[in-house]
Motif scaffolding. Structure first.
Motif, PDB file in Angstrom:
ATOM      1  N   PHE A  78       0.790  -1.216   0.000  1.00 25.73           N
ATOM      2  CA  PHE A  78       0.000   0.000   0.000  1.00 25.73           C
ATOM      3  C   PHE A  78       0.834   1.283   0.000  1.00 25.73           C
ATOM      4  CE2 PHE A  78      -3.544  -2.647   1.966  1.00 25.73           C
ATOM      5  CZ  PHE A  78      -4.231  -2.724   0.771  1.00 25.73           C
ATOM      6  N   ARG A  79       1.955   1.290   0.667  1.00 28.27           N
ATOM      7  CA  ARG A  79       2.734   2.525   0.763  1.00 28.27           C
ATOM      8  C   ARG A  79       3.212   2.987  -0.608  1.00 28.27           C
ATOM      9  NH1 ARG A  79       7.958   3.585   4.775  1.00 28.27           N
ATOM     10  NH2 ARG A  79       8.311   5.766   4.154  1.00 28.27           N
ATOM     11  N   LEU A  80       3.843   2.085  -1.353  1.00 25.94           N
ATOM     12  CA  LEU A  80       4.321   2.443  -2.682  1.00 25.94           C
ATOM     13  C   LEU A  80       3.154   2.651  -3.640  1.00 25.94           C
ATOM     14  CD1 LEU A  80       6.590   2.908  -4.683  1.00 25.94           C
ATOM     15  CD2 LEU A  80       6.747   0.431  -5.028  1.00 25.94           C
ATOM     16  N   SER A  81       2.127   1.819  -3.549  1.00 33.23           N
ATOM     17  CA  SER A  81       0.954   1.974  -4.412  1.00 33.23           C
ATOM     18  C   SER A  81       0.333   3.351  -4.237  1.00 33.23           C
ATOM     19  CB  SER A  81      -0.086   0.902  -4.094  1.00 33.23           C
ATOM     20  OG  SER A  81       0.355  -0.387  -4.445  1.00 33.23           O
ATOM     21  N   PRO A 137      12.022  -2.064  -5.208  1.00 32.69           N
ATOM     22  CA  PRO A 137      11.872  -1.345  -6.477  1.00 32.69           C
ATOM     23  C   PRO A 137      13.062  -0.431  -6.727  1.00 32.69           C
ATOM     24  CG  PRO A 137      10.485  -0.380  -4.774  1.00 32.69           C
ATOM     25  CD  PRO A 137      11.033  -1.650  -4.200  1.00 32.69           C
ATOM     26  N   LYS A 138      13.359  -0.191  -7.992  1.00 36.37           N
ATOM     27  CA  LYS A 138      14.440   0.706  -8.372  1.00 36.37           C
ATOM     28  C   LYS A 138      13.861   1.875  -9.168  1.00 36.37           C
ATOM     29  CE  LYS A 138      15.463  -1.933 -12.576  1.00 36.37           C
ATOM     30  NZ  LYS A 138      16.475  -2.716 -13.332  1.00 36.37           N
ATOM     31  N   ASN A 139      14.699   2.863  -9.439  1.00 31.38           N
ATOM     32  CA  ASN A 139      14.298   4.023 -10.248  1.00 31.38           C
ATOM     33  C   ASN A 139      12.988   4.640  -9.751  1.00 31.38           C
ATOM     34  OD1 ASN A 139      16.519   3.577 -12.009  1.00 31.38           O
ATOM     35  ND2 ASN A 139      15.338   2.085 -13.176  1.00 31.38           N
ATOM     36  N   LEU A 140      12.910   4.847  -8.439  1.00 30.91           N
ATOM     37  CA  LEU A 140      11.667   5.361  -7.858  1.00 30.91           C
ATOM     38  C   LEU A 140      11.289   6.731  -8.420  1.00 30.91           C
ATOM     39  CD1 LEU A 140      12.090   4.282  -4.120  1.00 30.91           C
ATOM     40  CD2 LEU A 140      10.401   3.429  -5.756  1.00 30.91           C
ATOM     41  N   LEU A 141      12.275   7.609  -8.612  1.00 24.81           N
ATOM     42  CA  LEU A 141      11.972   8.941  -9.124  1.00 24.81           C
ATOM     43  C   LEU A 141      11.390   8.864 -10.526  1.00 24.81           C
ATOM     44  CD1 LEU A 141      12.018  12.001  -8.937  1.00 24.81           C
ATOM     45  CD2 LEU A 141      14.404  11.959  -9.717  1.00 24.81           C
ATOM     46  N   LEU A 169       6.143  -0.284 -14.274  1.00 27.77           N
ATOM     47  CA  LEU A 169       6.340  -0.999 -13.017  1.00 27.77           C
ATOM     48  C   LEU A 169       7.306  -2.162 -13.165  1.00 27.77           C
ATOM     49  CD1 LEU A 169       2.589  -1.025 -11.918  1.00 27.77           C
ATOM     50  CD2 LEU A 169       4.414   0.280 -10.826  1.00 27.77           C
ATOM     51  N   ASN A 170       7.223  -2.867 -14.298  1.00 27.97           N
ATOM     52  CA  ASN A 170       8.035  -4.069 -14.499  1.00 27.97           C
ATOM     53  C   ASN A 170       9.430  -3.760 -15.025  1.00 27.97           C
ATOM     54  OD1 ASN A 170       8.536  -6.452 -16.904  1.00 27.97           O
ATOM     55  ND2 ASN A 170       8.321  -7.128 -14.792  1.00 27.97           N
ATOM     56  N   VAL A 172      10.861  -0.478 -15.812  1.00 21.36           N
ATOM     57  CA  VAL A 172      11.543   0.702 -15.261  1.00 21.36           C
ATOM     58  C   VAL A 172      11.842   0.518 -13.770  1.00 21.36           C
ATOM     59  CG1 VAL A 172      11.364   3.187 -14.797  1.00 21.36           C
ATOM     60  CG2 VAL A 172      10.501   2.250 -16.963  1.00 21.36           C
ATOM     61  N   MET A 173      10.852   0.030 -13.020  1.00 22.96           N
ATOM     62  CA  MET A 173      11.013  -0.078 -11.571  1.00 22.96           C
ATOM     63  C   MET A 173      11.478  -1.460 -11.119  1.00 22.96           C
ATOM     64  SD  MET A 173       7.795   2.255 -10.249  1.00 22.96           S
ATOM     65  CE  MET A 173       8.451   2.246  -8.570  1.00 22.96           C
ATOM     66  N   GLY A 174      11.559  -2.420 -12.053  1.00 24.08           N
ATOM     67  CA  GLY A 174      12.136  -3.713 -11.740  1.00 24.08           C
ATOM     68  C   GLY A 174      11.276  -4.642 -10.905  1.00 24.08           C
ATOM     69  N   LEU A 175       9.956  -4.449 -10.914  1.00 21.43           N
ATOM     70  CA  LEU A 175       9.061  -5.294 -10.122  1.00 21.43           C
ATOM     71  C   LEU A 175       8.635  -6.514 -10.930  1.00 21.43           C
ATOM     72  CD1 LEU A 175       6.793  -2.440  -8.688  1.00 21.43           C
ATOM     73  CD2 LEU A 175       8.701  -3.582  -7.534  1.00 21.43           C
TER      74      LEU A 175
END
Length: 255
Positions: A78-81, A137-141, A169-170, A172-175
């Motif tokens: 929930f926090r990241l979402s 997750p990476k590349n949060l910005l 999400l997959n 860029v952010m590596g999820l």
């Protein structure tokens, strides 16, 4: 925009529920389910711009169901979402405000090009696989900034939104794809609420039609969430491939 009253017969209701179920399943597993639900509403006599707004009722119900299904299964972030959704909301509001100016021919061409690009992106380099432990997750910005643009598309037309969110999400952010879907349904659900409020205050929405469609979308969203947890990345990639390919063919050759 005022629409003529739509008298719903039994087969209308069955068509709406059936289309919603298929669309909700595809939306949660991959994306593009609105390419089914919106045309069905138009076929039943709902004007295109009103169908675009009315569809948000079903999208909201579908994603609430999916989020709650993931949560009951012990899968939630929930926090990241929430932070990602907060970035998507301003874009969604702006997109909803300009949605009435849509040029169908230009839109179809642009969307088809986007779908080809996403298809290539998702099928090259490999999607991140499910791991025993969640990978940070990476590349949060970059991910949060891209959510603003993604939100605009979602508010503007919604169709194909899953195909835009999933690479962010997959790739860029590596999820992994399961975690990607968990975030996706939360983000879409939250910005859809904002977009629905815009449509409700600036144009007409057919609430009864949307409510019936929402029943089907909710069922499809539940089934999509359960299948995501049961079959994971492999099934998601297969559904995603079929959904994107079908949408490209529809946009380029059957519009």
């Amino acid at each position: 925009m005022d629409a003529a009253p739509l008298v719903l017969e039994a087969w209308h209701i069955a068509a709406l529920v059936g289309a919603g179920c298929i669309g909700g399943f595809i939306n949660v597993m991959a994306g593009g389910g609105s390419i089914i639900t919106v045309p069905v509403m138009i076929f039943l006599g709902v004007p295109g711009p009103i169908a675009n707004g009315t569809n948000r009722i079903a999208i909201l119900a579908q994603n609430i169901t999916a989020v709650s299904t993931f949560f009951r299964s012990g899968v939630s972030h929930f926090r990241l979402s929430l932070s990602l959704a907060a970035c998507a909301i301003p874009g969604a509001v702006a997109g909803a405000l300009v949605g009435a100016t849509l040029n169908p021919e230009v839109f179809n061409t642009v969307l088809a090009v986007v779908m080809v690009a996403v298809l290539i992106l998702m099928q090259t380099g490999g999607a991140k696989a499910v791991t025993a432990e969640s990978t940070p997750p990476k590349n949060l910005l970059y991910g949060h900034l891209l959510m603003i643009a993604a939100g605009f598309w979602g508010g503007f037309i919604q169709i194909g939104m899953g195909f835009i969110l999933m690479p962010i999400l997959n790739r860029v952010m590596g999820l992994d794809l399961v975690t990607t879907n968990v975030h996706k349904v939360f983000i879409v659900g939250l910005y859809t609420l904002a977009a629905l409020l815009v449509f409700a205050t600036t144009s007409e929405i057919m609430w009864l039609v949307g409510g019936i469609l929402a029943v089907g979308n909710s069922l499809g969203g539940y089934l999509g969430a359960k299948m995501t947890l049961k079959r994971g990345d492999v099934l998601i990639k297969r559904v995603l491939l079929v959904a994107i390919t079908a949408m490209i063919i529809k946009l380029l050759f059957f519009t």
